[in-house]
Design a protein around this motif. Structure first.
Motif, PDB file in Angstrom:
ATOM      1  N   HIS A 116       0.880  -1.286   0.026  1.00  0.00           N
ATOM      2  CA  HIS A 116       0.009  -0.138   0.144  1.00  0.00           C
ATOM      3  C   HIS A 116       0.800   1.228  -0.134  1.00  0.00           C
ATOM      4  O   HIS A 116       0.330   2.416   0.188  1.00  0.00           O
ATOM      5  N   TYR A 117       2.202   1.078  -0.263  1.00  0.00           N
ATOM      6  CA  TYR A 117       3.103   2.190   0.033  1.00  0.00           C
ATOM      7  C   TYR A 117       2.693   3.462  -0.977  1.00  0.00           C
ATOM      8  O   TYR A 117       2.536   4.577  -0.569  1.00  0.00           O
ATOM      9  N   MET A 118       2.644   3.257  -2.392  1.00  0.00           N
ATOM     10  CA  MET A 118       2.353   4.227  -3.149  1.00  0.00           C
ATOM     11  C   MET A 118       0.880   4.873  -2.930  1.00  0.00           C
ATOM     12  O   MET A 118       0.816   6.020  -3.344  1.00  0.00           O
ATOM     13  N   THR A 119      -0.078   4.041  -2.619  1.00  0.00           N
ATOM     14  CA  THR A 119      -1.436   4.491  -2.227  1.00  0.00           C
ATOM     15  C   THR A 119      -1.296   5.466  -1.062  1.00  0.00           C
ATOM     16  O   THR A 119      -1.787   6.546  -1.072  1.00  0.00           O
ATOM     17  N   ILE A 120      -0.648   5.189   0.046  1.00  0.00           N
ATOM     18  CA  ILE A 120      -0.507   5.811   1.187  1.00  0.00           C
ATOM     19  C   ILE A 120       0.315   6.936   1.163  1.00  0.00           C
ATOM     20  O   ILE A 120       0.041   8.295   1.264  1.00  0.00           O
ATOM     21  N   MET A 121       1.400   6.745   0.562  1.00  0.00           N
ATOM     22  CA  MET A 121       2.426   7.951   0.320  1.00  0.00           C
ATOM     23  C   MET A 121       2.293   8.430  -1.196  1.00  0.00           C
ATOM     24  O   MET A 121       3.483   8.632  -1.764  1.00  0.00           O
ATOM     25  N   SER A 122       1.240   9.058  -1.315  1.00  0.00           N
ATOM     26  CA  SER A 122       1.014   9.690  -2.665  1.00  0.00           C
ATOM     27  C   SER A 122       1.632  10.900  -2.508  1.00  0.00           C
ATOM     28  O   SER A 122       1.967  11.719  -1.609  1.00  0.00           O
ATOM     29  N   ARG A 123       1.739  11.537  -3.757  1.00  0.00           N
ATOM     30  CA  ARG A 123       2.333  13.021  -3.903  1.00  0.00           C
ATOM     31  C   ARG A 123       1.777  14.052  -3.145  1.00  0.00           C
ATOM     32  O   ARG A 123       2.476  14.788  -2.450  1.00  0.00           O
ATOM     33  N   ARG A 124       0.426  13.982  -2.851  1.00  0.00           N
ATOM     34  CA  ARG A 124      -0.268  14.812  -2.031  1.00  0.00           C
ATOM     35  C   ARG A 124      -0.027  14.820  -0.706  1.00  0.00           C
ATOM     36  O   ARG A 124      -0.065  15.708   0.029  1.00  0.00           O
ATOM     37  N   VAL A 125      -0.054  13.508  -0.399  1.00  0.00           N
ATOM     38  CA  VAL A 125       0.402  13.370   1.201  1.00  0.00           C
ATOM     39  C   VAL A 125       1.752  13.831   1.492  1.00  0.00           C
ATOM     40  O   VAL A 125       2.028  14.548   2.556  1.00  0.00           O
ATOM     41  N   CYS A 126       2.629  13.708   0.396  1.00  0.00           N
ATOM     42  CA  CYS A 126       4.042  14.200   0.641  1.00  0.00           C
ATOM     43  C   CYS A 126       4.006  15.596   0.770  1.00  0.00           C
ATOM     44  O   CYS A 126       4.809  16.232   1.913  1.00  0.00           O
ATOM     45  N   ILE A 127       3.096  16.373  -0.058  1.00  0.00           N
ATOM     46  CA  ILE A 127       3.199  17.899   0.059  1.00  0.00           C
ATOM     47  C   ILE A 127       2.654  18.121   1.278  1.00  0.00           C
ATOM     48  O   ILE A 127       3.047  19.349   1.898  1.00  0.00           O
TER      49      ILE A 127
END
Length: 314
Positions: A131-142
């Motif tokens: 689920h890494y790329m789902t949880i750590m999406s670009r939106r979440v990183c920003i």
């Protein structure tokens, strides 16, 4: 009669790192080289991450932001400290002193949250890989980066609120190379015992809570890694070692200064140099020497700039 209710001090005298005039040229050279290395090393990481699409991942996005904050941490006081090595009387205006207090807590507060975000990123990558790329999406990183700056701003605003209205009407010598909040408040014309406790409580809470979150995160990660294959464990350990080393180097001096505020000023100077100079210079080294992807990307970046041909005809 109410003149003492207002600040009469218009500038502070910084005592610097050393009173020895013979050492000033040597210190000027050493810290100039260190500051240049900080700028080059951290800018290189930012340039490498932004130019190589293979590094457009949450971990490297947060690493690039950490490098940017490291540049800020090193720049709020170091250029003035370097310039002060060339003058005998080291002064700073009252407003500039408040600005230094504002920026040091803004940048260090933001860096603490970024380090926590990087630990969370590693936790998701190792403990929830599917689920890494789902949880750590670009939106979440920003959002994580924005949160780090918001926490830093709230923290520094609360710290500055303790100082901005204090009456300074007498002593104006700060025994450091920048306006460190605990040292400045001691120069006020009133009893600052309660204010000093509030300052320590504020900074101590942010430092200790961030550090405990990091310890908890990395403990869970290490326990999870032990249950995986030896190959994945070796790769994860290499990454975690770099993260844990950076966390220890950054939080150690901060916690010592603010959570244990009874140390001598000479020790505080050394620790202040450590987290404003040596941590920002060690971060690029730690993250690149143990990271094959970063080294490969840097080699690729180097090849983009061809060397000049010797003896080329005009």
């Amino acid at each position: 009669m109410n003149e003492t209710n207002h600040s009469q001090v218009t500038e502070f005298v910084l005592l610097g790192l050393s009173n020895s005039q013979e050492l000033q040229p040597f210190l000027f050279l050493i810290f100039s080289l260190l500051y240049l290395a900080i700028l080059l090393g951290n800018f290189l990481i930012i340039l490498t991450v932004t130019s190589d699409f293979r590094l457009h991942t949450p971990m490297y996005f947060l690493l690039a932001n950490l490098s940017f904050i490291d540049i800020c941490v090193a720049s709020f006081a170091t250029p003035k400290m370097i310039a002060d090595f060339l003058v005998q009387r080291k002064t700073i205006s009252f407003d500039a002193c408040l600005a230094q207090i504002f920026f040091v807590h803004l940048f260090t507060g933001s860096e603490m949250v970024i380090l926590v975000s990087m630990a969370y990123d590693r936790y998701v990558a190792i403990c929830k890989p599917l689920h890494y790329m789902t949880i750590m999406s670009r939106r979440v990183c920003i959002i994580l980066v924005l949160i780090s700056w918001c926490v830093g701003f709230i923290h520094t605003t609360s710290q500055l609120a303790f100082t901005v209205n204090l009456p300074f009407c007498g002593p104006n010598q700060v025994d450091s190379f920048f306006c460190d909040l605990p040292l400045v408040t001691k120069l006020a014309c009133i009893d600052t015992y309660v204010i000093s406790l509030l300052i320590v409580a504020d900074s101590g809470f942010l430092s200790l809570s961030s550090f405990l979150l990091l310890v908890l995160s990395y403990t869970v990660i290490l326990v999870t890694v032990r249950s995986h294959s030896s190959a994945s464990m070796a790769k994860a350990r290499s990454t975690l070692t770099a993260h844990i080393t950076v966390v220890t180097l950054f939080f150690g001096p901060c916690i010592f200064i603010y959570v244990w505020p009874f140390s001598s000023y000479s020790i505080d100077k050394v620790l202040a140099v450590f987290y404003t100079i040596f941590t920002p210079i060690l971060n690029p080294i730690i993250y690149t020497l143990r990271n094959k992807e970063m080294k490969a990307a840097m080699s690729k970046l180097k090849n983009h700039y061809p060397r000049p041909q010797k003896g080329s005809d005009l």
